[in-house]
Design an enzyme around this catalytic site. Structure first.
Site, PDB file in Angstrom:
ATOM      1  N   SER A 155       0.849  -1.197   0.000  1.00  0.00           N
ATOM      2  CA  SER A 155       0.000   0.000   0.000  1.00  0.00           C
ATOM      3  C   SER A 155       0.885   1.247   0.000  1.00  0.00           C
ATOM      4  CB  SER A 155      -0.947  -0.043   1.202  1.00  0.00           C
ATOM      5  OG  SER A 155      -1.914   0.959   1.152  1.00  0.00           O
ATOM      6  N   ARG A 225     -11.963   6.013  10.571  1.00  0.00           N
ATOM      7  CA  ARG A 225     -11.527   4.623  10.507  1.00  0.00           C
ATOM      8  C   ARG A 225     -12.585   3.744   9.862  1.00  0.00           C
ATOM      9  NH1 ARG A 225      -7.485   1.297   9.616  1.00  0.00           N
ATOM     10  NH2 ARG A 225      -7.573  -0.624  10.822  1.00  0.00           N
ATOM     11  N   ASP A 319      -8.606  -6.381  -4.855  1.00  0.00           N
ATOM     12  CA  ASP A 319      -8.213  -5.090  -4.283  1.00  0.00           C
ATOM     13  C   ASP A 319      -8.751  -3.981  -5.186  1.00  0.00           C
ATOM     14  OD1 ASP A 319      -7.037  -2.834  -3.234  1.00  0.00           O
ATOM     15  OD2 ASP A 319      -4.985  -3.593  -3.308  1.00  0.00           O
ATOM     16  N   HIS A 352      -8.017  -5.118  -0.342  1.00  0.00           N
ATOM     17  CA  HIS A 352      -6.730  -4.457  -0.147  1.00  0.00           C
ATOM     18  C   HIS A 352      -5.936  -5.062   1.013  1.00  0.00           C
ATOM     19  CE1 HIS A 352      -3.760  -1.356  -0.579  1.00  0.00           C
ATOM     20  NE2 HIS A 352      -3.981  -0.868   0.633  1.00  0.00           N
ATOM     21  N   ASP A 353      -6.623  -5.518   2.041  1.00  0.00           N
ATOM     22  CA  ASP A 353      -5.940  -6.089   3.207  1.00  0.00           C
ATOM     23  C   ASP A 353      -5.198  -7.380   2.896  1.00  0.00           C
ATOM     24  OD1 ASP A 353      -6.344  -4.183   5.102  1.00  0.00           O
ATOM     25  OD2 ASP A 353      -7.946  -5.222   6.178  1.00  0.00           O
TER      26      ASP A 353
END
Length: 375
Positions: A155, A225, A319, A352-353
């Protein structure tokens, strides 16, 4: 992970003061600064086996292992770094560094401003990816490392690896650019702006001087968040984990009813307990600003021309924040420059994680690539 893989064990962070001013991309200057970092493994005799790990938005220098008092590792990439792991600390000397502007020990908004004796707060300058890389180069000098065997990150960390290849081409042998992009899309900038707006409009923000009032803009941080977390998970993974599951049935109120609502609120609450709002504002701006092609009339190929190192670029199929198409832009620009580049597109449902998880194919590719680099 191989059966021989194990933790690096108990580790202790270190902090170093750099007394020489650091000129920033904004034109501002930090008169001095401190960097917090951790190291794993041993530096070899000719200092040629060092790997720098660059962190993403809310991570830190604590990449692997356990701090004293921890029952299990809170290192954010502990599944990647350690003896027998893809980044093998029996072969490499690994450095995890906390970026300037962060809230985990390096100089940032919550640090004391030497000119006032009070926290920098709103006066802390906005920093960029390039500023972080310049500060990391100072740390490399301090540690006596002239050239990294590799610089790697996922990232925002992958953007730093790319920037290292451009800014310090003679000081890096390999760049591992994982789940990254050559710049943010308009949609990504939009998500960051909404998250920042949640913080900026929190009554406890006090124009960034909330330290003086003994408060934190926790409501804004929670919402920021929650917004960010939605972008880290794929729709497929969210559906599998939560679907439309209810906690206790419909109660016809605005309290959390769906499991996904409860999960997001939990993530927001947890994040607001340990993260700093001024840091969040600055790191998301660094993400927005990153665009090496802006200096070359929009040509990524020309922006990457100074790079000399070998590259491994990795993307993940689900992602949607930093999609495989964006990773292929990087690969295409490197090929146009006739650079040595390997590309892997990993089939993974996590969004994405995925770069933080231990998908077998992903880890095998990193292990193999670094194994050849060590050879």
């Amino acid at each position: 992970m191989t059966t021989a893989a194990r933790s690096v064990g108990i580790v202790a962070p270190q902090k170093t003061l750099f007394a020489e001013p650091l000129l920033l991309a904004s034109g501002a200057s930090l008169p001095s600064f401190e960097l917090m970092y951790e190291t794993y493994g041993s530096l070899n005799a000719d200092r040629s086996n060092a790997i720098l790990i660059c962190h993403a938005l809310n991570a830190s220098h604590h990449v692997a292992g356990l701090h004293a008092g921890e029952s299990e590792s809170e290192g954010w990439w502990d599944n990647m770094v350690g003896p027998g792991k893809p980044v093998d600390t029996e072969r490499f000397f690994v450095i995890g560094v906390n970026n300037l502007g962060s809230c985990f020990g390096s100089t940032g908004p919550a640090s004391l401003n030497p000119a006032t004796g009070k926290p920098w707060g709103a006066d802390f300058p906005i920093v960029t990816v390039e500023d972080w890389v310049d500060a990391q180069a100072r740390l490399a000098d301090y540690l006596g490392i002239e050239r990294f065997a590799a610089v790697m990150g996922g990232s925002l960390g992958g953007m730093q690896a790319l920037s290292w290849a451009i800014r310090y081409p003679a000081r890096i042998a390999n760049a591992l650019v994982i789940a990254a992009a050559p710049n943010l899309s308009a949609q990504n900038i939009a998500f960051n702006e909404v998250a920042r707006a949640a913080i900026l409009t929190d009554p406890e923000f006090h124009d960034g001087r909330y330290y003086d009032y003994g408060v934190k803009p926790v409501r804004g941080l929670r919402v920021a968040r929650m917004i960010g977390h939605i972008t880290y998970i794929s729709d497929e993974q969210m559906a599998e984990k939560f679907g439309r599951q209810l906690r206790d049935g419909l109660n016809f109120s605005f309290a959390p009813e769906f499991q996904i609502e409860s999960y997001l609120r939990y993530q927001g609450e947890k994040f607001s307990e340990y993260y700093d709002a001024n840091t969040y504002l600055r790191i998301t701006k660094a993400l927005d600003y990153y665009d090496p092609a802006s200096a070359t009339g929009g040509s990524l190929s020309r922006a990457l021309a100074p790079a000399q190192c070998r590259f491994l670029v990795i993307s993940f199929t689900t992602d949607w924040r930093f999609s495989p198409a964006r990773a292929r832009e990087i690969v295409r620009a490197l090929v146009e420059n006739r650079r040595d580049v390997s590309y892997a597109e990993i089939l993974a449902p996590h969004g994405h994680d995925a770069f933080l998880l231990d998908t077998a194919q992903y880890h095998a590719i990193v292990r193999s690539y670094l194994g050849r680099a060590a050879g």
